[in-house]
Write a protein that holds these residues in place. Structure first.
Motif, PDB file in Angstrom:
ATOM      1  N   ALA A  34       9.646 -26.340  -5.691  1.00 33.78           N
ATOM      2  CA  ALA A  34       9.150 -26.591  -7.041  1.00 33.78           C
ATOM      3  C   ALA A  34      10.285 -26.997  -7.976  1.00 33.78           C
ATOM      4  O   ALA A  34      10.150 -27.931  -8.783  1.00 33.78           O
ATOM      5  CB  ALA A  34       8.433 -25.358  -7.572  1.00 33.78           C
ATOM      6  N   LEU A  35      11.436 -26.322  -7.871  1.00 36.33           N
ATOM      7  CA  LEU A  35      12.578 -26.667  -8.709  1.00 36.33           C
ATOM      8  C   LEU A  35      13.115 -28.054  -8.357  1.00 36.33           C
ATOM      9  O   LEU A  35      13.507 -28.827  -9.242  1.00 36.33           O
ATOM     10  CB  LEU A  35      13.679 -25.619  -8.555  1.00 36.33           C
ATOM     11  N   ARG A  36      13.129 -28.378  -7.059  1.00 36.70           N
ATOM     12  CA  ARG A  36      13.584 -29.705  -6.652  1.00 36.70           C
ATOM     13  C   ARG A  36      12.667 -30.785  -7.211  1.00 36.70           C
ATOM     14  O   ARG A  36      13.122 -31.824  -7.700  1.00 36.70           O
ATOM     15  CB  ARG A  36      13.627 -29.787  -5.134  1.00 36.70           C
ATOM     16  N   GLY A  37      11.363 -30.554  -7.144  1.00 37.65           N
ATOM     17  CA  GLY A  37      10.429 -31.527  -7.697  1.00 37.65           C
ATOM     18  C   GLY A  37      10.616 -31.718  -9.192  1.00 37.65           C
ATOM     19  O   GLY A  37      10.532 -32.844  -9.700  1.00 37.65           O
ATOM     20  N   ARG A  38      10.886 -30.605  -9.883  1.00 40.28           N
ATOM     21  CA  ARG A  38      11.107 -30.713 -11.330  1.00 40.28           C
ATOM     22  C   ARG A  38      12.368 -31.516 -11.626  1.00 40.28           C
ATOM     23  O   ARG A  38      12.378 -32.377 -12.516  1.00 40.28           O
ATOM     24  CB  ARG A  38      11.217 -29.321 -11.927  1.00 40.28           C
ATOM     25  N   ARG A  39      13.441 -31.264 -10.860  1.00 41.80           N
ATOM     26  CA  ARG A  39      14.679 -32.023 -11.071  1.00 41.80           C
ATOM     27  C   ARG A  39      14.478 -33.497 -10.753  1.00 41.80           C
ATOM     28  O   ARG A  39      15.037 -34.371 -11.428  1.00 41.80           O
ATOM     29  CB  ARG A  39      15.804 -31.437 -10.211  1.00 41.80           C
ATOM     30  N   GLU A  40      13.699 -33.782  -9.728  1.00 41.39           N
ATOM     31  CA  GLU A  40      13.440 -35.185  -9.391  1.00 41.39           C
ATOM     32  C   GLU A  40      12.670 -35.893 -10.505  1.00 41.39           C
ATOM     33  O   GLU A  40      12.931 -37.055 -10.810  1.00 41.39           O
ATOM     34  CB  GLU A  40      12.670 -35.265  -8.075  1.00 41.39           C
ATOM     35  N   GLY A  45       6.449 -30.648  -1.207  1.00 42.55           N
ATOM     36  CA  GLY A  45       6.217 -29.818  -2.368  1.00 42.55           C
ATOM     37  C   GLY A  45       5.849 -28.393  -1.999  1.00 42.55           C
ATOM     38  O   GLY A  45       5.770 -28.038  -0.814  1.00 42.55           O
ATOM     39  N   PRO A  46       5.629 -27.548  -3.000  1.00 39.47           N
ATOM     40  CA  PRO A  46       5.295 -26.147  -2.724  1.00 39.47           C
ATOM     41  C   PRO A  46       4.070 -25.986  -1.827  1.00 39.47           C
ATOM     42  O   PRO A  46       4.035 -25.080  -0.982  1.00 39.47           O
ATOM     43  CB  PRO A  46       5.054 -25.566  -4.121  1.00 39.47           C
ATOM     44  N   ARG A  47       3.073 -26.844  -2.011  1.00 38.50           N
ATOM     45  CA  ARG A  47       1.880 -26.714  -1.173  1.00 38.50           C
ATOM     46  C   ARG A  47       2.215 -26.951   0.291  1.00 38.50           C
ATOM     47  O   ARG A  47       1.748 -26.220   1.177  1.00 38.50           O
ATOM     48  CB  ARG A  47       0.822 -27.706  -1.628  1.00 38.50           C
ATOM     49  N   ALA A  89      12.908 -39.632 -15.055  1.00 32.96           N
ATOM     50  CA  ALA A  89      12.796 -39.951 -16.480  1.00 32.96           C
ATOM     51  C   ALA A  89      14.126 -40.453 -17.029  1.00 32.96           C
ATOM     52  O   ALA A  89      14.166 -41.407 -17.821  1.00 32.96           O
ATOM     53  CB  ALA A  89      12.334 -38.710 -17.250  1.00 32.96           C
ATOM     54  N   VAL A  90      15.236 -39.826 -16.595  1.00 33.25           N
ATOM     55  CA  VAL A  90      16.555 -40.271 -17.061  1.00 33.25           C
ATOM     56  C   VAL A  90      16.843 -41.686 -16.574  1.00 33.25           C
ATOM     57  O   VAL A  90      17.368 -42.522 -17.311  1.00 33.25           O
ATOM     58  CB  VAL A  90      17.638 -39.294 -16.577  1.00 33.25           C
ATOM     59  N   ARG A  91      16.490 -41.962 -15.329  1.00 36.93           N
ATOM     60  CA  ARG A  91      16.695 -43.312 -14.804  1.00 36.93           C
ATOM     61  C   ARG A  91      15.886 -44.326 -15.589  1.00 36.93           C
ATOM     62  O   ARG A  91      16.350 -45.436 -15.880  1.00 36.93           O
ATOM     63  CB  ARG A  91      16.293 -43.363 -13.327  1.00 36.93           C
TER      64      ARG A  91
END
Length: 407
Positions: free
Chosen positions: A128-134, A80-82, A139-141
């Motif tokens: 951060a964007l990758r985490g949001r997409r994941e 993640g970003p951290r 949620a979609v899954r």
């Protein structure tokens, strides 16, 4: 589950209070270390360490320092970003230390650090964007899996007088849902089941499958005649499908002990396994068009009645199984595989078939595939041989009857 645990009795000896507190603190510490280990960017830190080691060994200064940006760039793909910022800070601190040690000119060192800061910030944003997409994908899954459970309800191991098992694999593995359909339900008219394949893939196929299953579940309870169930599905599809859309399906019923009814609408023939182990395809004597195309064909499907005694099994499947190819483009021999793996446990049989099918195609199916297997175990007592539905006559030999118009 929690209530069961709360009401259970723990027979382990009770430890003193201080020992329990210490144990709690130790376990909490272990959990914290485990969480830290999971979130630690091990591989990016290792890359930074390799760059530092190369610089220390060669003393080349500017030759190796620009490679420090590989650390935060790699962290963006795993952390993640951290974690990205931590790796970037570590790389910057080590870069300054090595630059001063190797006597790198100030302007060049500032340029390297500026590039490192820019890559770190960009990598942090990408992380951060990758985490949001994941999170969105998760949620979609979850929604797709919930939709699948609502559409393709789990089949219990025992339904009426049958043992049963189902194996289903969607071609869209991430969505976990596809255009194949199945249902096995007990009704006042005996156990009834359907296995079908919707033309096409994706969400339109899923919608059509939902329509077929909804009509089937209602009609199976309402209609005493199996052909009337098929007619209601046909009428519903005729109103809702396009001209080029259709559904192949096999609808079966067990109206009385020892007798099985099958209506095949353009689908692959089920495989009948006798108690002796012989496997025979149940070919339709009067071939019928797929559901949704009856008006174009101009004739109705036929009802195929056959004996179904203790120990017999029936396998229904979709073309995703029989059309699965190996590296040499050879189809999977389902009947031969069923002969090899048949057992008294349908779940065990389908598990072995599914593993062999995946091995045949090299690990992943390219089409939706469904397998539904029922087995008639030996009954206990004479009462189990009574007719399932009232008003039925004695067992009759295999026959084929023309369908009556139900429109």
């Amino acid at each position: 589950m929690s209530q069961a645990r709360d009401h259970g009795v723990d027979h382990r000896p009770v430890r003193p209070f201080r020992n329990r507190v210490a144990g709690t603190g130790a376990s909490a510490g272990r959990r914290a270390v485990a969480q830290l280990a999971v979130g630690t960017p091990v591989l990016p830190v290792l890359v930074v360490a390799l760059v530092v080691s190369a610089d220390l060994a060669g003393g080349a200064g500017m030759i190796w320092l620009p490679l420090l940006v590989a650390g935060p760039a790699l962290a963006a793909t795993t952390n993640g970003p951290r974690g990205v910022l931590c790796v970037g800070f570590l790389a910057a601190a080590l870069g300054v230390t090595l630059g001063i040690r190797d006597g790198v000119p100030g302007r060049e060192l500032i340029a390297v650090l500026s590039a490192l800061v820019a890559v770190t910030l960009a990598s942090g944003l990408a992380s951060a964007l990758r985490g949001r997409r994941e999170r969105v994908l998760a949620a979609v899954r979850s929604v797709a899996e919930t939709a699948q459970h609502a559409l393709l309800k789990p089949v219990p191991s025992t339904v009426g007088p049958f043992q049963a098992a189902v194996r289903y694999s969607a071609a869209a593995a991430e969505a976990r849902i596809g255009g194949d359909l199945y249902a096995l339900i007990p009704t006042p008219h005996g156990v009834r089941l359907i296995v079908g394949d919707v033309r096409g893939k994706g969400l339109p196929a899923v919608g059509t499958a939902a329509l077929v299953l909804g009509v089937f579940r209602e009609a199976a309870h309402d209609e005493p005649d199996l052909l009337a169930v098929v007619d209601r599905i046909e009428r519903s599809l005729a109103r809702n499908l396009g001209r080029d859309d259709f559904v192949t399906a096999v609808v079966a019923g067990y109206p009385r002990a020892g007798q099985l009814e099958v209506v095949n609408c353009g689908h692959a023939p089920p495989l009948l396994v006798r108690a002796s182990g012989t496997v025979t395809p149940v070919e339709p004597v009067l071939p019928a068009p797929p559901l949704g195309l009856r008006d174009l064909a101009g004739y109705n499907p036929g009802l195929h009645t056959l004996s179904f005694a203790d120990g017999d099994q029936l396998l229904l499947y979709t073309d995703g199984v029989t059309e699965a190819r190996d590296g040499d483009r050879a189809f999977y021999p389902l009947a031969e595989g069923l002969e090899r793996h048949i057992s008294r446990e349908p779940a065990r049989t389908l598990g072995a078939l599914h593993e062999e099918l995946l091995a045949h195609v090299g690990g992943r199916l390219h089409d939706d595939a469904a397998l539904l297997l029922i087995r008639k175990p030996a009954e206990r007592g004479a009462e189990a041989e009574a007719p399932v539905a009232s008003g039925t006559g004695p067992d009759v030999p295999a026959r084929v009857s023309e369908a009556k118009c139900c429109f």
